[in-house]
Design an enzyme around this catalytic site. Structure first.
Site, PDB file in Angstrom:
ATOM      1  N   ASP A  67       0.866  -1.143  -0.149  1.00  0.00           N
ATOM      2  CA  ASP A  67      -0.211   0.175  -0.198  1.00  0.00           C
ATOM      3  C   ASP A  67       0.817   1.266  -0.014  1.00  0.00           C
ATOM      4  O   ASP A  67       1.527   1.506   0.941  1.00  0.00           O
ATOM      5  CB  ASP A  67      -0.763   0.048   1.487  1.00  0.00           C
ATOM      6  CG  ASP A  67      -1.839   1.359   1.480  1.00  0.00           C
ATOM      7  OD1 ASP A  67      -1.590   2.199   0.715  1.00  0.00           O
ATOM      8  OD2 ASP A  67      -2.328   1.228   2.497  1.00  0.00           O
ATOM      9  N   TYR A 158      -9.143  16.284 -16.730  1.00  0.00           N
ATOM     10  CA  TYR A 158      -7.748  15.655 -16.156  1.00  0.00           C
ATOM     11  C   TYR A 158      -7.594  16.289 -14.632  1.00  0.00           C
ATOM     12  O   TYR A 158      -7.099  15.392 -13.861  1.00  0.00           O
ATOM     13  CB  TYR A 158      -6.832  15.428 -17.052  1.00  0.00           C
ATOM     14  CG  TYR A 158      -5.806  14.357 -16.712  1.00  0.00           C
ATOM     15  CD1 TYR A 158      -6.119  12.969 -16.564  1.00  0.00           C
ATOM     16  CD2 TYR A 158      -4.559  14.597 -16.381  1.00  0.00           C
ATOM     17  CE1 TYR A 158      -5.208  11.948 -16.159  1.00  0.00           C
ATOM     18  CE2 TYR A 158      -3.762  13.578 -16.207  1.00  0.00           C
ATOM     19  CZ  TYR A 158      -4.271  12.119 -16.182  1.00  0.00           C
ATOM     20  OH  TYR A 158      -3.240  11.120 -15.857  1.00  0.00           O
ATOM     21  N   LYS A 165       0.540  14.470 -12.314  1.00  0.00           N
ATOM     22  CA  LYS A 165       1.370  13.949 -13.333  1.00  0.00           C
ATOM     23  C   LYS A 165       2.577  15.057 -13.728  1.00  0.00           C
ATOM     24  O   LYS A 165       3.712  14.547 -13.757  1.00  0.00           O
ATOM     25  CB  LYS A 165       0.583  13.626 -14.584  1.00  0.00           C
ATOM     26  CG  LYS A 165      -0.130  12.491 -14.562  1.00  0.00           C
ATOM     27  CD  LYS A 165       0.177  11.179 -14.298  1.00  0.00           C
ATOM     28  CE  LYS A 165      -0.499   9.822 -14.454  1.00  0.00           C
ATOM     29  NZ  LYS A 165       0.195   8.732 -13.862  1.00  0.00           N
ATOM     30  N   ARG A 195      -8.425   2.181 -22.806  1.00  0.00           N
ATOM     31  CA  ARG A 195      -9.708   1.863 -22.224  1.00  0.00           C
ATOM     32  C   ARG A 195      -9.329   1.026 -20.890  1.00  0.00           C
ATOM     33  O   ARG A 195      -9.261  -0.198 -21.041  1.00  0.00           O
ATOM     34  CB  ARG A 195     -10.883   1.104 -23.025  1.00  0.00           C
ATOM     35  CG  ARG A 195     -12.076   1.679 -22.341  1.00  0.00           C
ATOM     36  CD  ARG A 195     -12.996   1.094 -23.295  1.00  0.00           C
ATOM     37  NE  ARG A 195     -13.366   1.556 -24.486  1.00  0.00           N
ATOM     38  CZ  ARG A 195     -14.179   2.782 -24.410  1.00  0.00           C
ATOM     39  NH1 ARG A 195     -14.499   3.231 -23.523  1.00  0.00           N
ATOM     40  NH2 ARG A 195     -14.417   3.400 -25.809  1.00  0.00           N
TER      41      ARG A 195
HETATM   42  C1  N5H Z   1      -8.592  13.496 -19.648  1.00  0.00           C
HETATM   43  C2  N5H Z   1      -8.662  12.226 -19.204  1.00  0.00           C
HETATM   44  C3  N5H Z   1     -10.210  11.792 -18.735  1.00  0.00           C
HETATM   45  C4  N5H Z   1     -10.485  11.973 -17.639  1.00  0.00           C
HETATM   46  C5  N5H Z   1     -10.085  10.898 -16.492  1.00  0.00           C
HETATM   47  C6  N5H Z   1      -9.301  11.036 -15.680  1.00  0.00           C
HETATM   48  C7  N5H Z   1      -8.493   9.752 -15.179  1.00  0.00           C
HETATM   49  C8  N5H Z   1      -7.488   9.553 -14.231  1.00  0.00           C
HETATM   50  C9  N5H Z   1      -6.973   8.578 -13.633  1.00  0.00           C
HETATM   51  C10 N5H Z   1      -7.058   8.370 -12.295  1.00  0.00           C
HETATM   52  C11 N5H Z   1      -5.942   7.459 -11.740  1.00  0.00           C
HETATM   53  C12 N5H Z   1      -8.482   7.551 -12.286  1.00  0.00           C
HETATM   54  C13 N5H Z   1      -8.864   7.345 -10.890  1.00  0.00           C
HETATM   55  O1  N5H Z   1      -8.418   7.674  -9.834  1.00  0.00           O
HETATM   56  C14 N5H Z   1     -10.298   6.702 -10.572  1.00  0.00           C
HETATM   57  C15 N5H Z   1     -10.757   6.592  -9.254  1.00  0.00           C
HETATM   58  O2  N5H Z   1     -11.267   8.031  -8.826  1.00  0.00           O
HETATM   59  C16 N5H Z   1     -11.934   5.469  -9.202  1.00  0.00           C
HETATM   60  N1  N5H Z   1     -11.468   4.283  -9.755  1.00  0.00           N
HETATM   61  C17 N5H Z   1     -10.869   3.326  -8.858  1.00  0.00           C
HETATM   62  O3  N5H Z   1     -11.038   3.528  -7.743  1.00  0.00           O
HETATM   63  C18 N5H Z   1     -10.518   2.027  -9.401  1.00  0.00           C
HETATM   64  C19 N5H Z   1     -11.360   0.883  -8.981  1.00  0.00           C
HETATM   65  C20 N5H Z   1      -9.004   2.093  -9.237  1.00  0.00           C
HETATM   66  C21 N5H Z   1      -8.540   0.361  -9.412  1.00  0.00           C
HETATM   67  O4  N5H Z   1      -8.460   2.981  -9.990  1.00  0.00           O
HETATM   68  C22 N5H Z   1      -7.076   3.419  -9.415  1.00  0.00           C
HETATM   69  N2  N5H Z   1      -6.797   4.431 -10.174  1.00  0.00           N
HETATM   70  O5  N5H Z   1      -6.703   3.154  -8.553  1.00  0.00           O
HETATM   71  C23 N5H Z   1      -7.803  11.218 -19.209  1.00  0.00           C
HETATM   72  C24 N5H Z   1      -7.859   9.974 -20.010  1.00  0.00           C
HETATM   73  C25 N5H Z   1      -8.138  10.434 -21.684  1.00  0.00           C
HETATM   74  C26 N5H Z   1      -6.520   8.917 -19.996  1.00  0.00           C
HETATM   75  C27 N5H Z   1      -6.541   8.569 -18.754  1.00  0.00           C
HETATM   76  C28 N5H Z   1      -7.586   7.524 -18.243  1.00  0.00           C
HETATM   77  C29 N5H Z   1      -5.168   8.702 -17.956  1.00  0.00           C
HETATM   78  C30 N5H Z   1      -4.987   7.930 -16.715  1.00  0.00           C
HETATM   79  O6  N5H Z   1      -4.157   8.675 -16.049  1.00  0.00           O
HETATM   80  O7  N5H Z   1      -5.359   7.151 -16.408  1.00  0.00           O
END
Ligand code: N5H
Length: 257
Positions: A67, A158, A165, A195
């Protein structure tokens, strides 16, 4: 030049499911004969990563809880890895997180907690992990992290992840300067939209992909395999001499004005 990674051990952090870029990297390193160690953030991800690893050619993968928000957890993981395998050749850091409410609307509304959370998991974790991992890289090493264009310029929605980042990119460069003297290299892959679980819930993801297909020089979206192949380059001797670099695996999208 030896293209095989046989006898070399790599740590892969951040496999959530079969679409994960971390998993794309794992598959490529497995093809090259590497031994793999997977870390998972909590019990929820243990079973999926163990099941995926069963499909690899090399059946000797190891699994550790790590973690990255908890220094003791990181210490424990890397101490145990050191005891179990001794030396590691490289590490793939494929970890990021932000509250989903901070990934829509306006960046100006980001709370202090949301800002700190995104930076803690998505940027500081690279410092914390590199400091432990470099001790196990007794014969030099290679580290790769995953970044996104939204850290270099404003990408709609984003938001706080873009700022995290930007921090990750600078963190990677400062680390490169520190660990270079130990013959450890660190670089980032800036992947175009794919995706993955991270992209889940992104409302206009289809239109983001369509934009790439229409405008990017290669006129197609990149794949998990593209990221895996470039990670192999960065995690092997093929990229000797390269450190502190951001390689855009994005069909050329980032060169457009
Ligand atoms: C411009 C874009 C679209 C907006 C999307 C942003 C994505 C950001 C990435 C972060 C890491 C996503 C994230 O933290 C999601 C969480 O709030 C909810 N999800 C979760 O908890 C899942 C279950 C876990 C496994 O996810 C994580 N991260 O732990 C960007 C896109 C065009 C490109 C993109 C998707 C970039 C990227 O950084 O991944």
């Amino acid at each position: 030049m030896n293209f095989s990674l046989e006898g070399k051990t790599y740590v892969i952090m951040g496999v959530a499911n079969k679409r994960s870029l971390a998993w794309g990297i794992a598959k490529t390193l497995d093809e090259a004969g590497a031994d793999l160690i997977f870390t998972y953030a909590n019990e929820r991800f243990e079973k999926p990563v163990r099941q995926l690893a069963e499909t690899l050619k090399n059946k000797n993968s190891r699994f550790y809880l790590c973690d990255v928000t908890n220094d003791e957890s990181i210490d424990q993981a890397f101490e145990t890895i050191g005891e179990d395998v001794g030396s590691i050749a490289g590490l793939a850091h494929c970890i990021a997180f932000a509250d989903k409410n901070d990934l829509k609307g306006e960046f100006i509304d980001t709370s202090r907690d949301g800002y700190l959370l995104a930076h803690n998991i998505s940027a500081y974790s690279l410092v914390a992990v590199t400091r432990r991992a470099e001790k196990l890289m007794t014969d030099g090493g290679k580290i790769v992290t995953l970044t996104y264009l939204g850290g270099e310029r404003v990408v709609q929605n984003y938001n706080v992840m873009g700022v995290a980042k930007a921090s990750l990119d600078a963190t990677m460069k400062y680390l490169a300067n520190d660990i270079g003297k130990k013959n450890i290299r660190i670089n980032a892959i800036s992947a175009g939209p794919i995706r993955t679980l991270s992209a889940k819930g992104v409302g206009d993801f289809n239109s983001i992909l369509k934009d790439i297909e229409e405008k990017a020089p290669l006129r197609k979206a990149v794949t998990q395999e593209d990221v895996g192949a470039n990670a192999y380059y960065l995690l092997s001797d093929l990229s000797n001499g390269v450190t502190g670099e951001i390689i855009h695996v994005d069909s050329g999208y980032s060169i457009l004005g």
